[in-house]
Design a protein around this motif. Structure first.
Motif, PDB file in Angstrom:
ATOM      1  N   PRO A 367      16.262   0.318  -1.718  1.00 44.64           N
ATOM      2  CA  PRO A 367      17.154   0.942  -0.730  1.00 44.64           C
ATOM      3  C   PRO A 367      16.429   1.586   0.443  1.00 44.64           C
ATOM      4  O   PRO A 367      17.077   2.028   1.386  1.00 44.64           O
ATOM      5  CB  PRO A 367      17.904   1.996  -1.555  1.00 44.64           C
ATOM      6  CG  PRO A 367      16.991   2.317  -2.688  1.00 44.64           C
ATOM      7  CD  PRO A 367      16.269   1.036  -3.008  1.00 44.64           C
ATOM      8  N   TYR A 368      15.106   1.655   0.400  1.00 48.82           N
ATOM      9  CA  TYR A 368      14.368   2.320   1.474  1.00 48.82           C
ATOM     10  C   TYR A 368      13.434   1.336   2.192  1.00 48.82           C
ATOM     11  O   TYR A 368      12.307   1.680   2.548  1.00 48.82           O
ATOM     12  CB  TYR A 368      13.573   3.513   0.932  1.00 48.82           C
ATOM     13  CG  TYR A 368      12.693   3.207  -0.266  1.00 48.82           C
ATOM     14  CD1 TYR A 368      11.379   2.778  -0.101  1.00 48.82           C
ATOM     15  CD2 TYR A 368      13.181   3.360  -1.558  1.00 48.82           C
ATOM     16  CE1 TYR A 368      10.573   2.497  -1.186  1.00 48.82           C
ATOM     17  CE2 TYR A 368      12.375   3.096  -2.646  1.00 48.82           C
ATOM     18  CZ  TYR A 368      11.069   2.666  -2.463  1.00 48.82           C
ATOM     19  OH  TYR A 368      10.275   2.393  -3.555  1.00 48.82           O
ATOM     20  N   GLU A 369      13.894   0.118   2.421  1.00 43.53           N
ATOM     21  CA  GLU A 369      13.069  -0.879   3.102  1.00 43.53           C
ATOM     22  C   GLU A 369      12.537  -0.344   4.430  1.00 43.53           C
ATOM     23  O   GLU A 369      13.280   0.228   5.223  1.00 43.53           O
ATOM     24  CB  GLU A 369      13.884  -2.152   3.366  1.00 43.53           C
ATOM     25  CG  GLU A 369      13.903  -3.123   2.207  1.00 43.53           C
ATOM     26  CD  GLU A 369      14.470  -4.476   2.607  1.00 43.53           C
ATOM     27  OE1 GLU A 369      13.694  -5.441   2.688  1.00 43.53           O
ATOM     28  OE2 GLU A 369      15.696  -4.555   2.858  1.00 43.53           O
ATOM     29  N   GLY A 370      11.236  -0.532   4.647  1.00 39.34           N
ATOM     30  CA  GLY A 370      10.615  -0.113   5.891  1.00 39.34           C
ATOM     31  C   GLY A 370      10.354   1.376   5.993  1.00 39.34           C
ATOM     32  O   GLY A 370       9.939   1.856   7.052  1.00 39.34           O
ATOM     33  N   ARG A 371      10.562   2.121   4.887  1.00 34.30           N
ATOM     34  CA  ARG A 371      10.425   3.578   4.947  1.00 34.30           C
ATOM     35  C   ARG A 371       9.722   4.098   3.684  1.00 34.30           C
ATOM     36  O   ARG A 371       9.412   3.326   2.783  1.00 34.30           O
ATOM     37  CB  ARG A 371      11.801   4.240   5.071  1.00 34.30           C
ATOM     38  CG  ARG A 371      12.550   3.891   6.354  1.00 34.30           C
ATOM     39  CD  ARG A 371      13.932   4.511   6.390  1.00 34.30           C
ATOM     40  NE  ARG A 371      14.856   3.872   5.456  1.00 34.30           N
ATOM     41  CZ  ARG A 371      15.316   4.429   4.346  1.00 34.30           C
ATOM     42  NH1 ARG A 371      14.954   5.653   4.021  1.00 34.30           N
ATOM     43  NH2 ARG A 371      16.168   3.782   3.562  1.00 34.30           N
ATOM     44  N   ILE A 372       9.515   5.383   3.655  1.00 35.18           N
ATOM     45  CA  ILE A 372       9.058   6.066   2.449  1.00 35.18           C
ATOM     46  C   ILE A 372      10.286   6.580   1.715  1.00 35.18           C
ATOM     47  O   ILE A 372      11.142   7.238   2.309  1.00 35.18           O
ATOM     48  CB  ILE A 372       8.112   7.231   2.797  1.00 35.18           C
ATOM     49  CG1 ILE A 372       6.860   6.706   3.506  1.00 35.18           C
ATOM     50  CG2 ILE A 372       7.717   8.010   1.543  1.00 35.18           C
ATOM     51  CD1 ILE A 372       5.931   7.796   3.990  1.00 35.18           C
ATOM     52  N   GLY A 373      10.390   6.256   0.421  1.00 33.18           N
ATOM     53  CA  GLY A 373      11.560   6.629  -0.347  1.00 33.18           C
ATOM     54  C   GLY A 373      11.607   8.111  -0.667  1.00 33.18           C
ATOM     55  O   GLY A 373      10.639   8.852  -0.432  1.00 33.18           O
TER      56      GLY A 373
END
Length: 577
Positions: A367-373
């Motif tokens: 759910p956090y594609e391209g980011r830090i979860g």
């Protein structure tokens, strides 16, 4: 008589020709089965090719070696920032003819990953002798986005894939030799935690062969020769029992709760329990059938090794890269079913896993594609694609991340003009004195922009021994839960007037603490000229040095290390880098 003689021999010749053609056709089909998984992962990995920041940590060390400064991250300070020793030296070989090291790391990892998949397929074919087979375990790996991502990345994952599959193939072929023992024993040099795999595979080889005591000792000596020799070099040269990232990440501690969160972060989004159920339901009838059953020891050894790898990853609290640390263990557990016999039970399982694989590869994502979860675990490739504003980042410029662009500009300006800035301190030229010091948490990027005769320091401690031996921060991000205050960094490296925001009393206390006891010995072990005497002192004091930690508060550190009685004042920190 002659015609009769020929007519009698013709059926045998025809049968022989048909059998040879069938054998050739079977060999061709088996060869295709070996190549297809390798070609599939090569395609997926190339489509998502990239270079991680941690991959650039390897690149700087390799550049230092080729420049004649030794296997260090910063000239004048012996710190082992490369977790994968063998990968580092393979990149040195790639750099000797002048190849671009980052490009060699990215594409070399891809080639080794593909070779690993081919070796795993060949091992499965050998495991099930001449039976017809179909793909199963390879479908699980090929469906997972983290497998695509870490087919490149510049890290040692591709080498680990190739070594695991190759060592298992040697185990399956039952070819005991000193060369086989040497290959199996390379695990600690691929990654320190893969020593678990080496131990299990060597034990499995002993169970299969049951050699004489003399032969067993000879094989054990062959397996341990290179890892032990390099460990002696490590403790004498670096003064540490393990690579510095193992110190800063506290590899000997237990963080089970965070580790299970890391497992859920990997297994949950892809519904990994689905292929696991299909595999388990097929294993029971397969194990009961004589034709479908595989030799027990070579089939169980990688499963045991893979489970141990997963237990270790969970114990130390996982990692900050989504899925990465579970990939070697997953490959190990899937090796015995990478390809499976063509039976009814396995065919049903293969169909079920195939349907899941299509859904996973096309639909299932974190759910956090391209980011830090939210738990601090990152979609590492996605983060660097976004921050570099490039679909396949290789030489990072962080065009989409202004703070990194600003840092690179400050480094270049300081290197040209000697102008100090918030993150930089200029020091006088001299022995063990860098021309420019950059302090930044994105270490690979920092190591790229800071010149080789400068010092690229990270407060996290991946390549900076002082930071690595500082106390852990409570509730910090996994893999980034140390942050050495700027007070210590200026006390250690800075000269001239104090930057705004630093507490003079804290800097003075830190400087006094740096000259006391274990802190003074830590600096001497990593910065004194390397002589036979220094090597021996590094060896004899390595256990105490590796386990030593000091408080982040310099006043408390001074009191504990020097016996000084000073008021307990917290130093003021600069803005975080």
């Amino acid at each position: 008589m002659t015609s009769t003689h020929l007519s009698l021999r013709e059926p045998d010749a025809v049968l022989g020709l048909l059998n040879s053609r069938r054998s050739a056709g079977r060999s061709l089909r088996r060869g295709v089965l070996c190549l297809l998984p390798a070609l599939a992962i090569a395609f997926a990995g190339f489509h998502r090719r990239w270079m991680s920041d941690d991959g650039h940590i390897y690149v700087r060390t390799v550049r230092q070696i080729l420049a004649g400064n030794g296997p260090v991250f910063n000239a004048g300070e012996r710190a082992e920032s490369s977790t994968g020793t063998l990968w580092q030296w393979l990149l040195v070989l790639a750099g000797l003819p002048g190849l671009d090291i980052a490009r060699a790391a990215m594409y070399g990892g891809l080639l080794l990953t593909a070779a690993g998949f081919a070796l795993a397929s060949l091992g499965a074919l050998r495991l099930y002798a001449d039976r017809a087979v179909l793909p199963l375990g390879c479908l699980v790996l090929l469906a997972l986005p983290p497998v695509w991502d870490f087919a490149t990345s510049g890290l040692e994952t591709g080498l680990a894939t190739c070594w695991i599959a190759g060592a298992w193939l040697l185990l399956v072929t039952r070819a005991p030799s000193l060369a086989t023992c040497v290959v199996i024993g390379l695990g600690p040099l691929v990654r320190p935690d893969l020593a678990l795999v080496s131990a299990v595979f060597l034990g499995a080889q002993w169970l299969m062969v049951r050699p004489s005591r003399r032969a067993a000792l000879g094989g054990l000596g062959a397996a341990l020769a290179l890892p032990v020799a390099y460990e002696i070099f490590r403790v004498g040269y670096y003064g540490q029992l393990m690579p510095l990232p193992g110190v800063t990440k506290e590899a000997s501690q237990s963080l089970w709760g965070r580790g299970f969160d890391y497992l859920a972060d990997f297994a949950g989004p892809y519904f990994l329990w689905v292929p696991a159920l299909f595999l388990l339901t097929a294993l029971l009838p397969s194990a009961a059938g004589r034709r479908a059953a595989a030799p027990l020891v070579p089939a169980l050894a990688p499963v045991v090794a893979g489970l141990l790898c997963w237990v270790y990853v969970i114990k130390v609290g996982g990692d900050f890269m989504h899925g990465r640390m579970f990939l070697p263990g997953l490959l190990l557990m899937l090796l015995p079913v990478f390809l499976v016999p063509l039976t009814r039970a396995w065919t049903i399982a293969a169909v079920g896993v195939g349907i899941w694989a299509v859904a996973c590869a096309s639909l299932l994502r974190i759910p956090y594609e391209g980011r830090i979860g939210p738990g601090g675990v990152a979609d590492e490739r996605g983060v660097y694609v976004r921050q570099n504003a490039a679909p396949h980042p290789l030489h990072h410029d962080f065009a989409g991340y202004p703070s990194n662009v600003t840092y690179a500009r400050l480094v270049r300006e300081a290197d040209r003009a000697g102008t100090p800035s918030l993150f930089l301190a200029r020091t006088p030229a001299g022995a063990n004195s860098p021309t420019v010091t950059g302090v930044f948490s994105t270490l690979g990027f920092s190591g790229t922009v800071v010149p080789l005769d400068g010092a690229a320091l990270d407060p996290i401690g991946l390549a900076y021994p002082l930071a690595a031996h500082s106390e852990r921060i409570a509730d910090g991000r996994v893999g980034h839960d140390k942050r050495l205050p700027d007070t210590w960094i200026f006390a250690d490296r800075g000269h001239g007037p104090l930057p705004d925001g630093l507490d003079p009393a804290g800097v003075a206390a830190a400087r006094r603490a740096l000259g006391c006891g274990p802190l003074a010995e830590l600096r001497a072990a990593t910065r004194d000229p390397m002589t036979p005497g220094r090597f021996l002192r590094n060896v004899t004091g390595v256990w105490e040095r590796t386990s030593f930690r000091f408080p982040n508060d310099p006043v408390r550190a001074e009191r504990e290390l020097c016996g000084a009685r000073q008021p307990n004042r917290q130093p003021k920190a600069l803005s975080p880098s």
